[in-house]
Design a protein around this motif. Structure first.
Motif, PDB file in Angstrom:
ATOM      1  N   LEU A   1      34.036  41.401  44.188  1.00 35.32           N
ATOM      2  CA  LEU A   1      35.157  40.595  44.674  1.00 35.32           C
ATOM      3  C   LEU A   1      35.660  41.113  46.015  1.00 35.32           C
ATOM      4  O   LEU A   1      35.903  40.336  46.945  1.00 35.32           O
ATOM      5  CB  LEU A   1      36.282  40.608  43.640  1.00 35.32           C
ATOM      6  CG  LEU A   1      37.432  39.624  43.868  1.00 35.32           C
ATOM      7  CD1 LEU A   1      36.920  38.195  43.909  1.00 35.32           C
ATOM      8  CD2 LEU A   1      38.481  39.780  42.772  1.00 35.32           C
ATOM      9  N   TYR A   2      35.802  42.439  46.129  1.00 35.78           N
ATOM     10  CA  TYR A   2      36.247  43.038  47.390  1.00 35.78           C
ATOM     11  C   TYR A   2      35.267  42.723  48.520  1.00 35.78           C
ATOM     12  O   TYR A   2      35.666  42.316  49.617  1.00 35.78           O
ATOM     13  CB  TYR A   2      36.373  44.561  47.245  1.00 35.78           C
ATOM     14  CG  TYR A   2      37.539  45.020  46.402  1.00 35.78           C
ATOM     15  CD1 TYR A   2      38.774  44.387  46.485  1.00 35.78           C
ATOM     16  CD2 TYR A   2      37.404  46.084  45.524  1.00 35.78           C
ATOM     17  CE1 TYR A   2      39.842  44.808  45.710  1.00 35.78           C
ATOM     18  CE2 TYR A   2      38.470  46.514  44.737  1.00 35.78           C
ATOM     19  CZ  TYR A   2      39.690  45.869  44.837  1.00 35.78           C
ATOM     20  OH  TYR A   2      40.746  46.288  44.066  1.00 35.78           O
ATOM     21  N   GLU A   3      33.989  42.936  48.260  1.00 35.38           N
ATOM     22  CA  GLU A   3      32.968  42.711  49.287  1.00 35.38           C
ATOM     23  C   GLU A   3      32.946  41.250  49.730  1.00 35.38           C
ATOM     24  O   GLU A   3      32.829  40.952  50.924  1.00 35.38           O
ATOM     25  CB  GLU A   3      31.596  43.116  48.751  1.00 35.38           C
ATOM     26  CG  GLU A   3      31.423  44.621  48.566  1.00 35.38           C
ATOM     27  CD  GLU A   3      30.114  44.973  47.890  1.00 35.38           C
ATOM     28  OE1 GLU A   3      29.311  44.035  47.651  1.00 35.38           O
ATOM     29  OE2 GLU A   3      29.889  46.157  47.591  1.00 35.38           O
ATOM     30  N   THR A   4      33.069  40.350  48.754  1.00 37.36           N
ATOM     31  CA  THR A   4      33.057  38.923  49.080  1.00 37.36           C
ATOM     32  C   THR A   4      34.267  38.543  49.916  1.00 37.36           C
ATOM     33  O   THR A   4      34.152  37.803  50.906  1.00 37.36           O
ATOM     34  CB  THR A   4      33.035  38.085  47.789  1.00 37.36           C
ATOM     35  OG1 THR A   4      31.886  38.439  47.016  1.00 37.36           O
ATOM     36  CG2 THR A   4      32.982  36.602  48.110  1.00 37.36           C
ATOM     37  N   TYR A   5      35.420  39.062  49.533  1.00 38.72           N
ATOM     38  CA  TYR A   5      36.648  38.739  50.270  1.00 38.72           C
ATOM     39  C   TYR A   5      36.564  39.207  51.720  1.00 38.72           C
ATOM     40  O   TYR A   5      36.873  38.445  52.648  1.00 38.72           O
ATOM     41  CB  TYR A   5      37.857  39.375  49.584  1.00 38.72           C
ATOM     42  CG  TYR A   5      39.132  39.237  50.379  1.00 38.72           C
ATOM     43  CD1 TYR A   5      39.781  38.007  50.477  1.00 38.72           C
ATOM     44  CD2 TYR A   5      39.676  40.329  51.053  1.00 38.72           C
ATOM     45  CE1 TYR A   5      40.941  37.870  51.214  1.00 38.72           C
ATOM     46  CE2 TYR A   5      40.840  40.200  51.795  1.00 38.72           C
ATOM     47  CZ  TYR A   5      41.464  38.970  51.873  1.00 38.72           C
ATOM     48  OH  TYR A   5      42.611  38.832  52.617  1.00 38.72           O
ATOM     49  N   PHE A   6      36.131  40.436  51.916  1.00 39.11           N
ATOM     50  CA  PHE A   6      36.060  40.963  53.281  1.00 39.11           C
ATOM     51  C   PHE A   6      34.949  40.281  54.088  1.00 39.11           C
ATOM     52  O   PHE A   6      35.063  40.131  55.309  1.00 39.11           O
ATOM     53  CB  PHE A   6      35.874  42.476  53.263  1.00 39.11           C
ATOM     54  CG  PHE A   6      37.114  43.219  52.846  1.00 39.11           C
ATOM     55  CD1 PHE A   6      38.259  43.175  53.633  1.00 39.11           C
ATOM     56  CD2 PHE A   6      37.149  43.933  51.664  1.00 39.11           C
ATOM     57  CE1 PHE A   6      39.415  43.836  53.250  1.00 39.11           C
ATOM     58  CE2 PHE A   6      38.302  44.598  51.269  1.00 39.11           C
ATOM     59  CZ  PHE A   6      39.444  44.551  52.066  1.00 39.11           C
TER      60      PHE A   6
ATOM     61  N   GLU B   1      43.664  32.745  48.035  1.00 39.38           N
ATOM     62  CA  GLU B   1      43.591  32.673  46.573  1.00 39.38           C
ATOM     63  C   GLU B   1      42.764  33.834  46.016  1.00 39.38           C
ATOM     64  O   GLU B   1      43.104  34.410  44.977  1.00 39.38           O
ATOM     65  CB  GLU B   1      42.986  31.334  46.148  1.00 39.38           C
ATOM     66  CG  GLU B   1      43.867  30.133  46.449  1.00 39.38           C
ATOM     67  CD  GLU B   1      43.237  28.830  46.001  1.00 39.38           C
ATOM     68  OE1 GLU B   1      42.362  28.871  45.110  1.00 39.38           O
ATOM     69  OE2 GLU B   1      43.604  27.772  46.540  1.00 39.38           O
ATOM     70  N   ILE B   2      41.687  34.168  46.709  1.00 38.97           N
ATOM     71  CA  ILE B   2      40.870  35.313  46.282  1.00 38.97           C
ATOM     72  C   ILE B   2      41.653  36.607  46.451  1.00 38.97           C
ATOM     73  O   ILE B   2      41.610  37.494  45.591  1.00 38.97           O
ATOM     74  CB  ILE B   2      39.554  35.359  47.091  1.00 38.97           C
ATOM     75  CG1 ILE B   2      38.723  34.103  46.808  1.00 38.97           C
ATOM     76  CG2 ILE B   2      38.752  36.609  46.752  1.00 38.97           C
ATOM     77  CD1 ILE B   2      37.467  33.990  47.640  1.00 38.97           C
ATOM     78  N   LYS B   3      42.394  36.712  47.559  1.00 38.34           N
ATOM     79  CA  LYS B   3      43.219  37.901  47.793  1.00 38.34           C
ATOM     80  C   LYS B   3      44.287  38.032  46.709  1.00 38.34           C
ATOM     81  O   LYS B   3      44.620  39.155  46.279  1.00 38.34           O
ATOM     82  CB  LYS B   3      43.886  37.791  49.168  1.00 38.34           C
ATOM     83  CG  LYS B   3      44.760  38.990  49.542  1.00 38.34           C
ATOM     84  CD  LYS B   3      43.928  40.254  49.679  1.00 38.34           C
ATOM     85  CE  LYS B   3      44.692  41.366  50.383  1.00 38.34           C
ATOM     86  NZ  LYS B   3      45.946  41.732  49.732  1.00 38.34           N
ATOM     87  N   LYS B   4      44.804  36.921  46.251  1.00 45.47           N
ATOM     88  CA  LYS B   4      45.811  36.946  45.186  1.00 45.47           C
ATOM     89  C   LYS B   4      45.223  37.532  43.905  1.00 45.47           C
ATOM     90  O   LYS B   4      45.882  38.318  43.206  1.00 45.47           O
ATOM     91  CB  LYS B   4      46.326  35.529  44.931  1.00 45.47           C
ATOM     92  CG  LYS B   4      47.420  35.452  43.882  1.00 45.47           C
ATOM     93  CD  LYS B   4      47.885  34.016  43.687  1.00 45.47           C
ATOM     94  CE  LYS B   4      48.945  33.941  42.595  1.00 45.47           C
ATOM     95  NZ  LYS B   4      49.386  32.528  42.353  1.00 45.47           N
TER      96      LYS B   4
END
Length: 204
Positions: A108-113, A193-196
């Motif tokens: 999730l972190y990798e995708t968000y960044f 939304e992903i950051k949330k």
């Protein structure tokens, strides 16, 4: 360290890597905004390619003079080269998003960044195209007004310099505002939304 100590350490390590069902469910909530980003990215890629093809036929639509047609396609070749460079990056970004599976926090972190990075890359792409837009506008206006009496003179008039300055300033402002709005509407709000989801996982 005896065998029991080694086994206990191994069990503790395995426990740390286990994803709790609640966390897994929360992580997978990010799939919905991620799907929307993928969908928008795919549509925009197609529209961008079609736009490039359309721009390539503009001289035939407006019956450009031969010399201006040559100059146009010289700029167009540079324009296409810039587009290919950035569109290739967006294509590989889309492929990464299509193959990713959100099962861990690290995913999730990798995708968000990765999304945030490509949002900034998109803005860079837009600004890289701005000089071409300015030159196209100037060329189009030149084509329209070149036949007017006194338009072509040895020196630029104040009106012509003012018009040139206005085109540059307006185009830069327009591109800056448009890019911010466009990126937020089609990508930024879904990235939030992903950051949330990430923030909610941190609180647990």
């Amino acid at each position: 360290m005896d065998f029991n100590d080694i086994q206990n350490a191994w069990n503790n390590e395995e426990t740390n890597n286990v994803i709790l069902p609640d966390n897994l469910e929360k992580i997978q909530e990010a799939n919905t905004p991620l799907d929307k980003i993928r969908k928008n990215l795919k549509k925009e890629f197609i529209y961008q390619v079609l736009s490039i093809i359309f721009i390539g036929f503009i001289p035939t639509f407006y019956d450009f003079p031969p010399k201006m047609t040559t100059l146009y396609y010289l700029l167009f070749s540079l324009f296409v080269a810039v587009c290919i460079y950035y569109l290739a990056k967006f294509y590989f970004f889309y492929k990464r998003l299509s193959s990713i599976t959100l099962k861990t926090k690290d995913n999730l972190y990798e995708t968000y960044f990765d999304i945030r990075l490509n949002m900034e890359l998109y803005k860079t792409f837009g600004f890289a195209l701005t000089p071409f837009l300015i030159l196209y506008l100037i060329g189009f206006l030149y084509l329209k007004f070149s036949e007017a009496p006194g338009f072509l003179s040895n020196d630029f008039t104040n009106y012509q310099l003012g018009a040139l300055f206005s085109i540059v300033v307006f185009t830069m402002l327009f591109m800056g505002i448009s890019l911010e709005w466009w990126v937020h509407k089609f990508y930024g709000k879904f990235a939030k939304e992903i950051k949330k989801v990430i923030d909610e996982l941190k609180e647990e």
